[in-house]
Design an enzyme around this catalytic site. Structure first.
Site, PDB file in Angstrom:
ATOM      1  CD  GLN A 240       0.788  -8.841  -2.615  1.00 45.35           C
ATOM      2  OE1 GLN A 240       1.448  -9.611  -3.207  1.00 45.35           O
ATOM      3  NE2 GLN A 240      -0.261  -8.622  -2.713  1.00 45.35           N
TER       4      GLN A 240
ATOM      5  CE  LYS B  42       2.464  -2.822  -4.189  1.00 43.56           C
ATOM      6  NZ  LYS B  42       2.198  -2.045  -2.672  1.00 43.56           N
TER       7      LYS B  42
ATOM      8  N   GLY C 247      -4.350  -4.084  -3.830  1.00 41.43           N
ATOM      9  CA  GLY C 247      -5.387  -3.407  -4.044  1.00 41.43           C
ATOM     10  C   GLY C 247      -4.730  -2.165  -4.479  1.00 41.43           C
ATOM     11  CG  HIS C 248      -1.949  -2.097  -6.841  1.00 44.84           C
ATOM     12  ND1 HIS C 248      -0.908  -2.239  -7.952  1.00 44.84           N
ATOM     13  CD2 HIS C 248      -1.741  -2.566  -5.864  1.00 44.84           C
ATOM     14  CE1 HIS C 248      -0.182  -3.542  -7.082  1.00 44.84           C
ATOM     15  NE2 HIS C 248      -0.645  -3.371  -5.630  1.00 44.84           N
TER      16      HIS C 248
ATOM     17  CG  ASP D 122      -2.046  -1.245   1.403  1.00 43.70           C
ATOM     18  OD1 ASP D 122      -2.161  -1.715   0.126  1.00 43.70           O
ATOM     19  OD2 ASP D 122      -2.201  -1.726   2.523  1.00 43.70           O
TER      20      ASP D 122
HETATM   21  P1  GDP Z   1      -0.749   0.035  -3.651  1.00 44.79           P
HETATM   22  O1  GDP Z   1      -1.164  -1.031  -3.023  1.00 44.79           O
HETATM   23  O2  GDP Z   1       0.797   0.329  -3.292  1.00 44.79           O
HETATM   24  O3  GDP Z   1      -0.975   0.693  -5.038  1.00 44.79           O
HETATM   25  O4  GDP Z   1      -1.419   1.582  -2.630  1.00 44.79           O
HETATM   26  P2  GDP Z   1      -2.906   1.595  -2.180  1.00 44.79           P
HETATM   27  O5  GDP Z   1      -3.627   2.037  -3.433  1.00 44.79           O
HETATM   28  O6  GDP Z   1      -3.475   0.377  -1.528  1.00 44.79           O
HETATM   29  O7  GDP Z   1      -2.772   2.963  -1.241  1.00 44.79           O
HETATM   30  C1  GDP Z   1      -2.326   3.870  -1.314  1.00 44.79           C
HETATM   31  C2  GDP Z   1      -3.249   5.065  -0.886  1.00 44.79           C
HETATM   32  O8  GDP Z   1      -2.746   6.376  -0.932  1.00 44.79           O
HETATM   33  C3  GDP Z   1      -4.417   5.202  -2.170  1.00 44.79           C
HETATM   34  O9  GDP Z   1      -5.408   5.651  -1.547  1.00 44.79           O
HETATM   35  C4  GDP Z   1      -3.851   6.351  -3.240  1.00 44.79           C
HETATM   36  O10 GDP Z   1      -4.676   7.180  -3.922  1.00 44.79           O
HETATM   37  C5  GDP Z   1      -3.304   7.170  -2.152  1.00 44.79           C
HETATM   38  N1  GDP Z   1      -1.890   7.832  -2.412  1.00 44.79           N
HETATM   39  C6  GDP Z   1      -0.860   7.575  -3.502  1.00 44.79           C
HETATM   40  N2  GDP Z   1       0.144   8.335  -3.328  1.00 44.79           N
HETATM   41  C7  GDP Z   1      -0.417   9.574  -2.574  1.00 44.79           C
HETATM   42  C8  GDP Z   1       0.343  10.715  -2.164  1.00 44.79           C
HETATM   43  O11 GDP Z   1       1.360  11.053  -2.466  1.00 44.79           O
HETATM   44  N3  GDP Z   1      -0.452  11.442  -1.200  1.00 44.79           N
HETATM   45  C9  GDP Z   1      -1.759  10.971  -0.792  1.00 44.79           C
HETATM   46  N4  GDP Z   1      -2.337  12.000   0.105  1.00 44.79           N
HETATM   47  N5  GDP Z   1      -2.138   9.878  -1.349  1.00 44.79           N
HETATM   48  C10 GDP Z   1      -1.421   9.080  -1.892  1.00 44.79           C
HETATM   49  P1  IMO Z   2      -0.968  -4.338  -2.358  1.00 40.43           P
HETATM   50  O1  IMO Z   2      -0.294  -4.740  -3.397  1.00 40.43           O
HETATM   51  C1  IMO Z   2      -0.934  -4.538   2.074  1.00 40.43           C
HETATM   52  C2  IMO Z   2      -1.101  -8.850   3.491  1.00 40.43           C
HETATM   53  C3  IMO Z   2      -2.221  -9.342   4.359  1.00 40.43           C
HETATM   54  C4  IMO Z   2      -1.731 -10.181   5.238  1.00 40.43           C
HETATM   55  C5  IMO Z   2      -0.701 -10.890   4.497  1.00 40.43           C
HETATM   56  C6  IMO Z   2      -0.915 -12.356   3.797  1.00 40.43           C
HETATM   57  O2  IMO Z   2      -2.234  -3.664  -2.259  1.00 40.43           O
HETATM   58  O3  IMO Z   2       0.270  -3.524  -1.564  1.00 40.43           O
HETATM   59  P2  IMO Z   2      -2.289 -12.957   1.919  1.00 40.43           P
HETATM   60  O4  IMO Z   2      -3.848 -12.699   1.547  1.00 40.43           O
HETATM   61  O5  IMO Z   2      -1.495 -12.498   0.604  1.00 40.43           O
HETATM   62  O6  IMO Z   2      -2.054 -14.341   2.061  1.00 40.43           O
HETATM   63  O7  IMO Z   2      -2.211 -12.148   3.179  1.00 40.43           O
HETATM   64  O8  IMO Z   2      -0.147 -10.071   3.479  1.00 40.43           O
HETATM   65  N1  IMO Z   2      -1.229  -8.270   2.359  1.00 40.43           N
HETATM   66  C7  IMO Z   2      -1.079  -6.983   1.932  1.00 40.43           C
HETATM   67  N2  IMO Z   2      -1.145  -5.987   2.797  1.00 40.43           N
HETATM   68  N3  IMO Z   2      -0.925  -4.587   0.715  1.00 40.43           N
HETATM   69  C8  IMO Z   2      -0.989  -5.824  -0.034  1.00 40.43           C
HETATM   70  O9  IMO Z   2      -1.282  -5.408  -1.480  1.00 40.43           O
HETATM   71  C9  IMO Z   2      -1.366  -6.904   0.596  1.00 40.43           C
HETATM   72  N4  IMO Z   2      -1.456  -8.029   0.111  1.00 40.43           N
HETATM   73  C10 IMO Z   2      -1.621  -8.942   1.152  1.00 40.43           C
HETATM   74  O10 IMO Z   2      -2.877  -8.281   4.947  1.00 40.43           O
HETATM   75  O11 IMO Z   2      -1.038  -9.456   6.402  1.00 40.43           O
HETATM   76 MG    MG Z   3      -2.812  -1.666  -1.639  1.00 39.78          MG
END
Ligand code: GDP
Ligand code: IMO
Ligand code: MG
Length: 428
Positions: free
Chosen positions: A225, A16, A40-41, A13
């Site tokens: 991840q 990415k 979850g991107h 999170d």
């Molecule tokens: P990922 O799994 O690495 O793609 O990240 P997620 O989407 O799960 O979580 C990142 C969250 O931060 C999302 O809601 C993005 O829209 C938000 N985000 C990404 N970059 C920035 C930033 O520079 N500032 C803020 N405030 N939000 C950001």
């Molecule tokens: P993105 O790509 C954050 C965590 C789960 C749990 C562990 C194992 O959005 O960064 P799993 O279902 O993979 O066997 O769970 O990994 N986990 C993540 N945490 N971002 C993710 O993906 C994750 N994918 C799995 O919360 O701790």
């Molecule tokens: Mg994510």
């Protein structure tokens, strides 16, 4: 020739999805190489926000090829739900902009059931998985009983494989865990439906990606991840079941290491984690809650509140080392804006010494006491900064510390979720 990797450098999170979307504007092909719909991107384009789990984040551009690699575990139900969701949002998905590896392992209904059952049976020692069947599917892959996409395409092979697998899984589900058996016919019929819809997208993606690189197309690999969720270098067993580090690209997309041209580690300006497991810089006080609120730290896949803490440079250094990072992208620097003081962890005090790596043993990690360096904070309103020079001086000092400690160049600073809220420092 360009084959560039985007990786998570913490516990996932990090942003990415945003970074992949940002960098994808200049590439031809975007490839997912590991993980599944546990990811979850989030991608924000204008005032629209897209949440992607299994489809690469290049899909929002019309002219990019998106590839689901052999290292991915694919849940066809989740895939077709995501295709529907994207098509409703006006994104066109065709076999010329989405390719799926014939070698990708299929997530089956029993994987999802077993994920839940195993978590419950672990009791207090549960991992806190996403419940998407990821671990059980990778277990079958390594145990050599998994069903791949190409095995579904051949109907007879699929029938045989499903029969064999279901017999064993039903024995485990009923005899070990005392739960209800799954029905062969309904799974078979459901997957034969998926087979029809899947077939046009299926390719030998190693050949496709290799040919793209060799014909001077630009390829971007999108990690899911992050380093500390890696099956080998993460906080085992509180990890996911795939190789989330740069090495995972070679295996998960069928590409040799000599073709890779660079890797950018995405890192938040602080640290978060979802699910269980150690987190040395976790904040249990009001500041942790403040960061969660300011950064809207709730999971994209499960909606769970993310645990929040200070930036841990030991983790970033580890990420840089194990993936050979050439650059960092630091996200959410805006989130910390408004705090009077910010801290970063620059080492762990362990057995009377200061170490700068993450120990393998969780018992050792539990003994590690973070050593902090404190910095003055910066103002709230930096989400409109367009250049590095426009960033507050204290934010620059903070960023310098990251570069200096990790010996890795920061090439991108993100000040908000939008594409345009991105400061590109080295013409990345
Ligand atoms: P990922 O799994 O690495 O793609 O990240 P997620 O989407 O799960 O979580 C990142 C969250 O931060 C999302 O809601 C993005 O829209 C938000 N985000 C990404 N970059 C920035 C930033 O520079 N500032 C803020 N405030 N939000 C950001
Ligand atoms: P993105 O790509 C954050 C965590 C789960 C749990 C562990 C194992 O959005 O960064 P799993 O279902 O993979 O066997 O769970 O990994 N986990 C993540 N945490 N971002 C993710 O993906 C994750 N994918 C799995 O919360 O701790
Ligand atoms: Mg994510």
């Amino acid at each position: 020739m360009s084959a560039f990797i985007v990786l998570g450098s913490q516990w996932g999170d990090e942003g990415k999805g945003k970074m992949t979307d940002y960098l994808a504007k200049d590439v031809d092909v975007v490839v997912r190489f590991q993980g599944g719909n546990n990811a979850g991107h989030t991608v924000r384009v204008g005032d629209k926000e897209y949440k992607l789990h299994i489809i690469p984040s290049g899909i929002l551009y019309k002219d990019k090829v998106n590839v689901i690699g052999n290292g991915v575990v694919l849940d066809p139900e989740a895939l077709f739900q995501e295709i529907d969701y994207l098509e409703k949002a006006g994104v066109d998905i065709q076999p010329d902009n989405l390719m799926i590896s014939d070698r990708a392992q299929l997530i089956m209904p029993y994987h999802k059931i077993l994920d839940g059952i195993k978590e419950r049976s672990r009791g207090k020692k549960d991992i806190g998985t996403t419940g998407k069947g990821i671990g059980p599917c990778y277990t079958d892959k390594m145990e050599r009983s998994g069903i791949r996409v190409c095995d579904l395409i051949n109907q007879d092979v699929f029938k045989e494989n499903l029969k064999e697998n279901l017999k064993i899984k039903n024995d485990i589900i009923t005899k070990v865990y005392g739960e209800n058996a799954l029905d062969f016919d309904s799974i078979y019929d459901q997957y034969i439906e998926y087979r029809k819809k899947l077939a046009p997208y299926v390719k030998d993606i190693s050949v496709e990606v290799y040919n793209s690189i060799k014909s001077n197309k630009k390829v971007l690999f999108e990690g899911a991840q992050g380093t500390l969720l890696d099956i080998d270098y993460g906080t085992y067993p509180y990890v996911t079941s795939s190789s989330t580090i740069a090495g995972g690209v070679c295996i998960g997309a069928g590409i040799g290491p000599t073709l890779i041209t660079g890797a950018i580690g995405v890192a938040k300006a602080y640290t978060t984690r979802v699910g269980k497991g150690p987190f040395p810089t976790e904040l249990f006080d009001d500041t942790g809650g403040w960061i969660r609120k300011s950064g809207r730290e709730y999971g994209v896949t499960t909606g769970r509140a993310r645990r929040c803490g200070w930036l841990d440079l030991v983790i970033l250094k580890t990420s840089s080392r194990v993936s050979g990072l050439t650059n960092f992208a630091i996200t959410k620097i805006d989130t910390l804006g408004g705090l009077e003081k910010v801290k970063v962890c620059t080492g762990y005090k362990f057995n009377g010494k200061i170490i700068d790596y993450v120990p393998a043993s969780l018992q050792d990690l539990a003994k590690c006491e973070p050593v902090y360096e404190e910095f003055d904070g910066w103002d709230k309103d930096i989400e409109n900064a367009k250049t590095y020079d426009e960033l507050p001086e204290n934010a620059k000092i903070y960023l310098n510390k990251i570069e200096e400690f990790t010996n890795t160049k920061i090439s991108i600073v993100s000040v908000g979720p939008g594409r345009e809220q991105t400061i590109n420092l080295n013409n990345m």
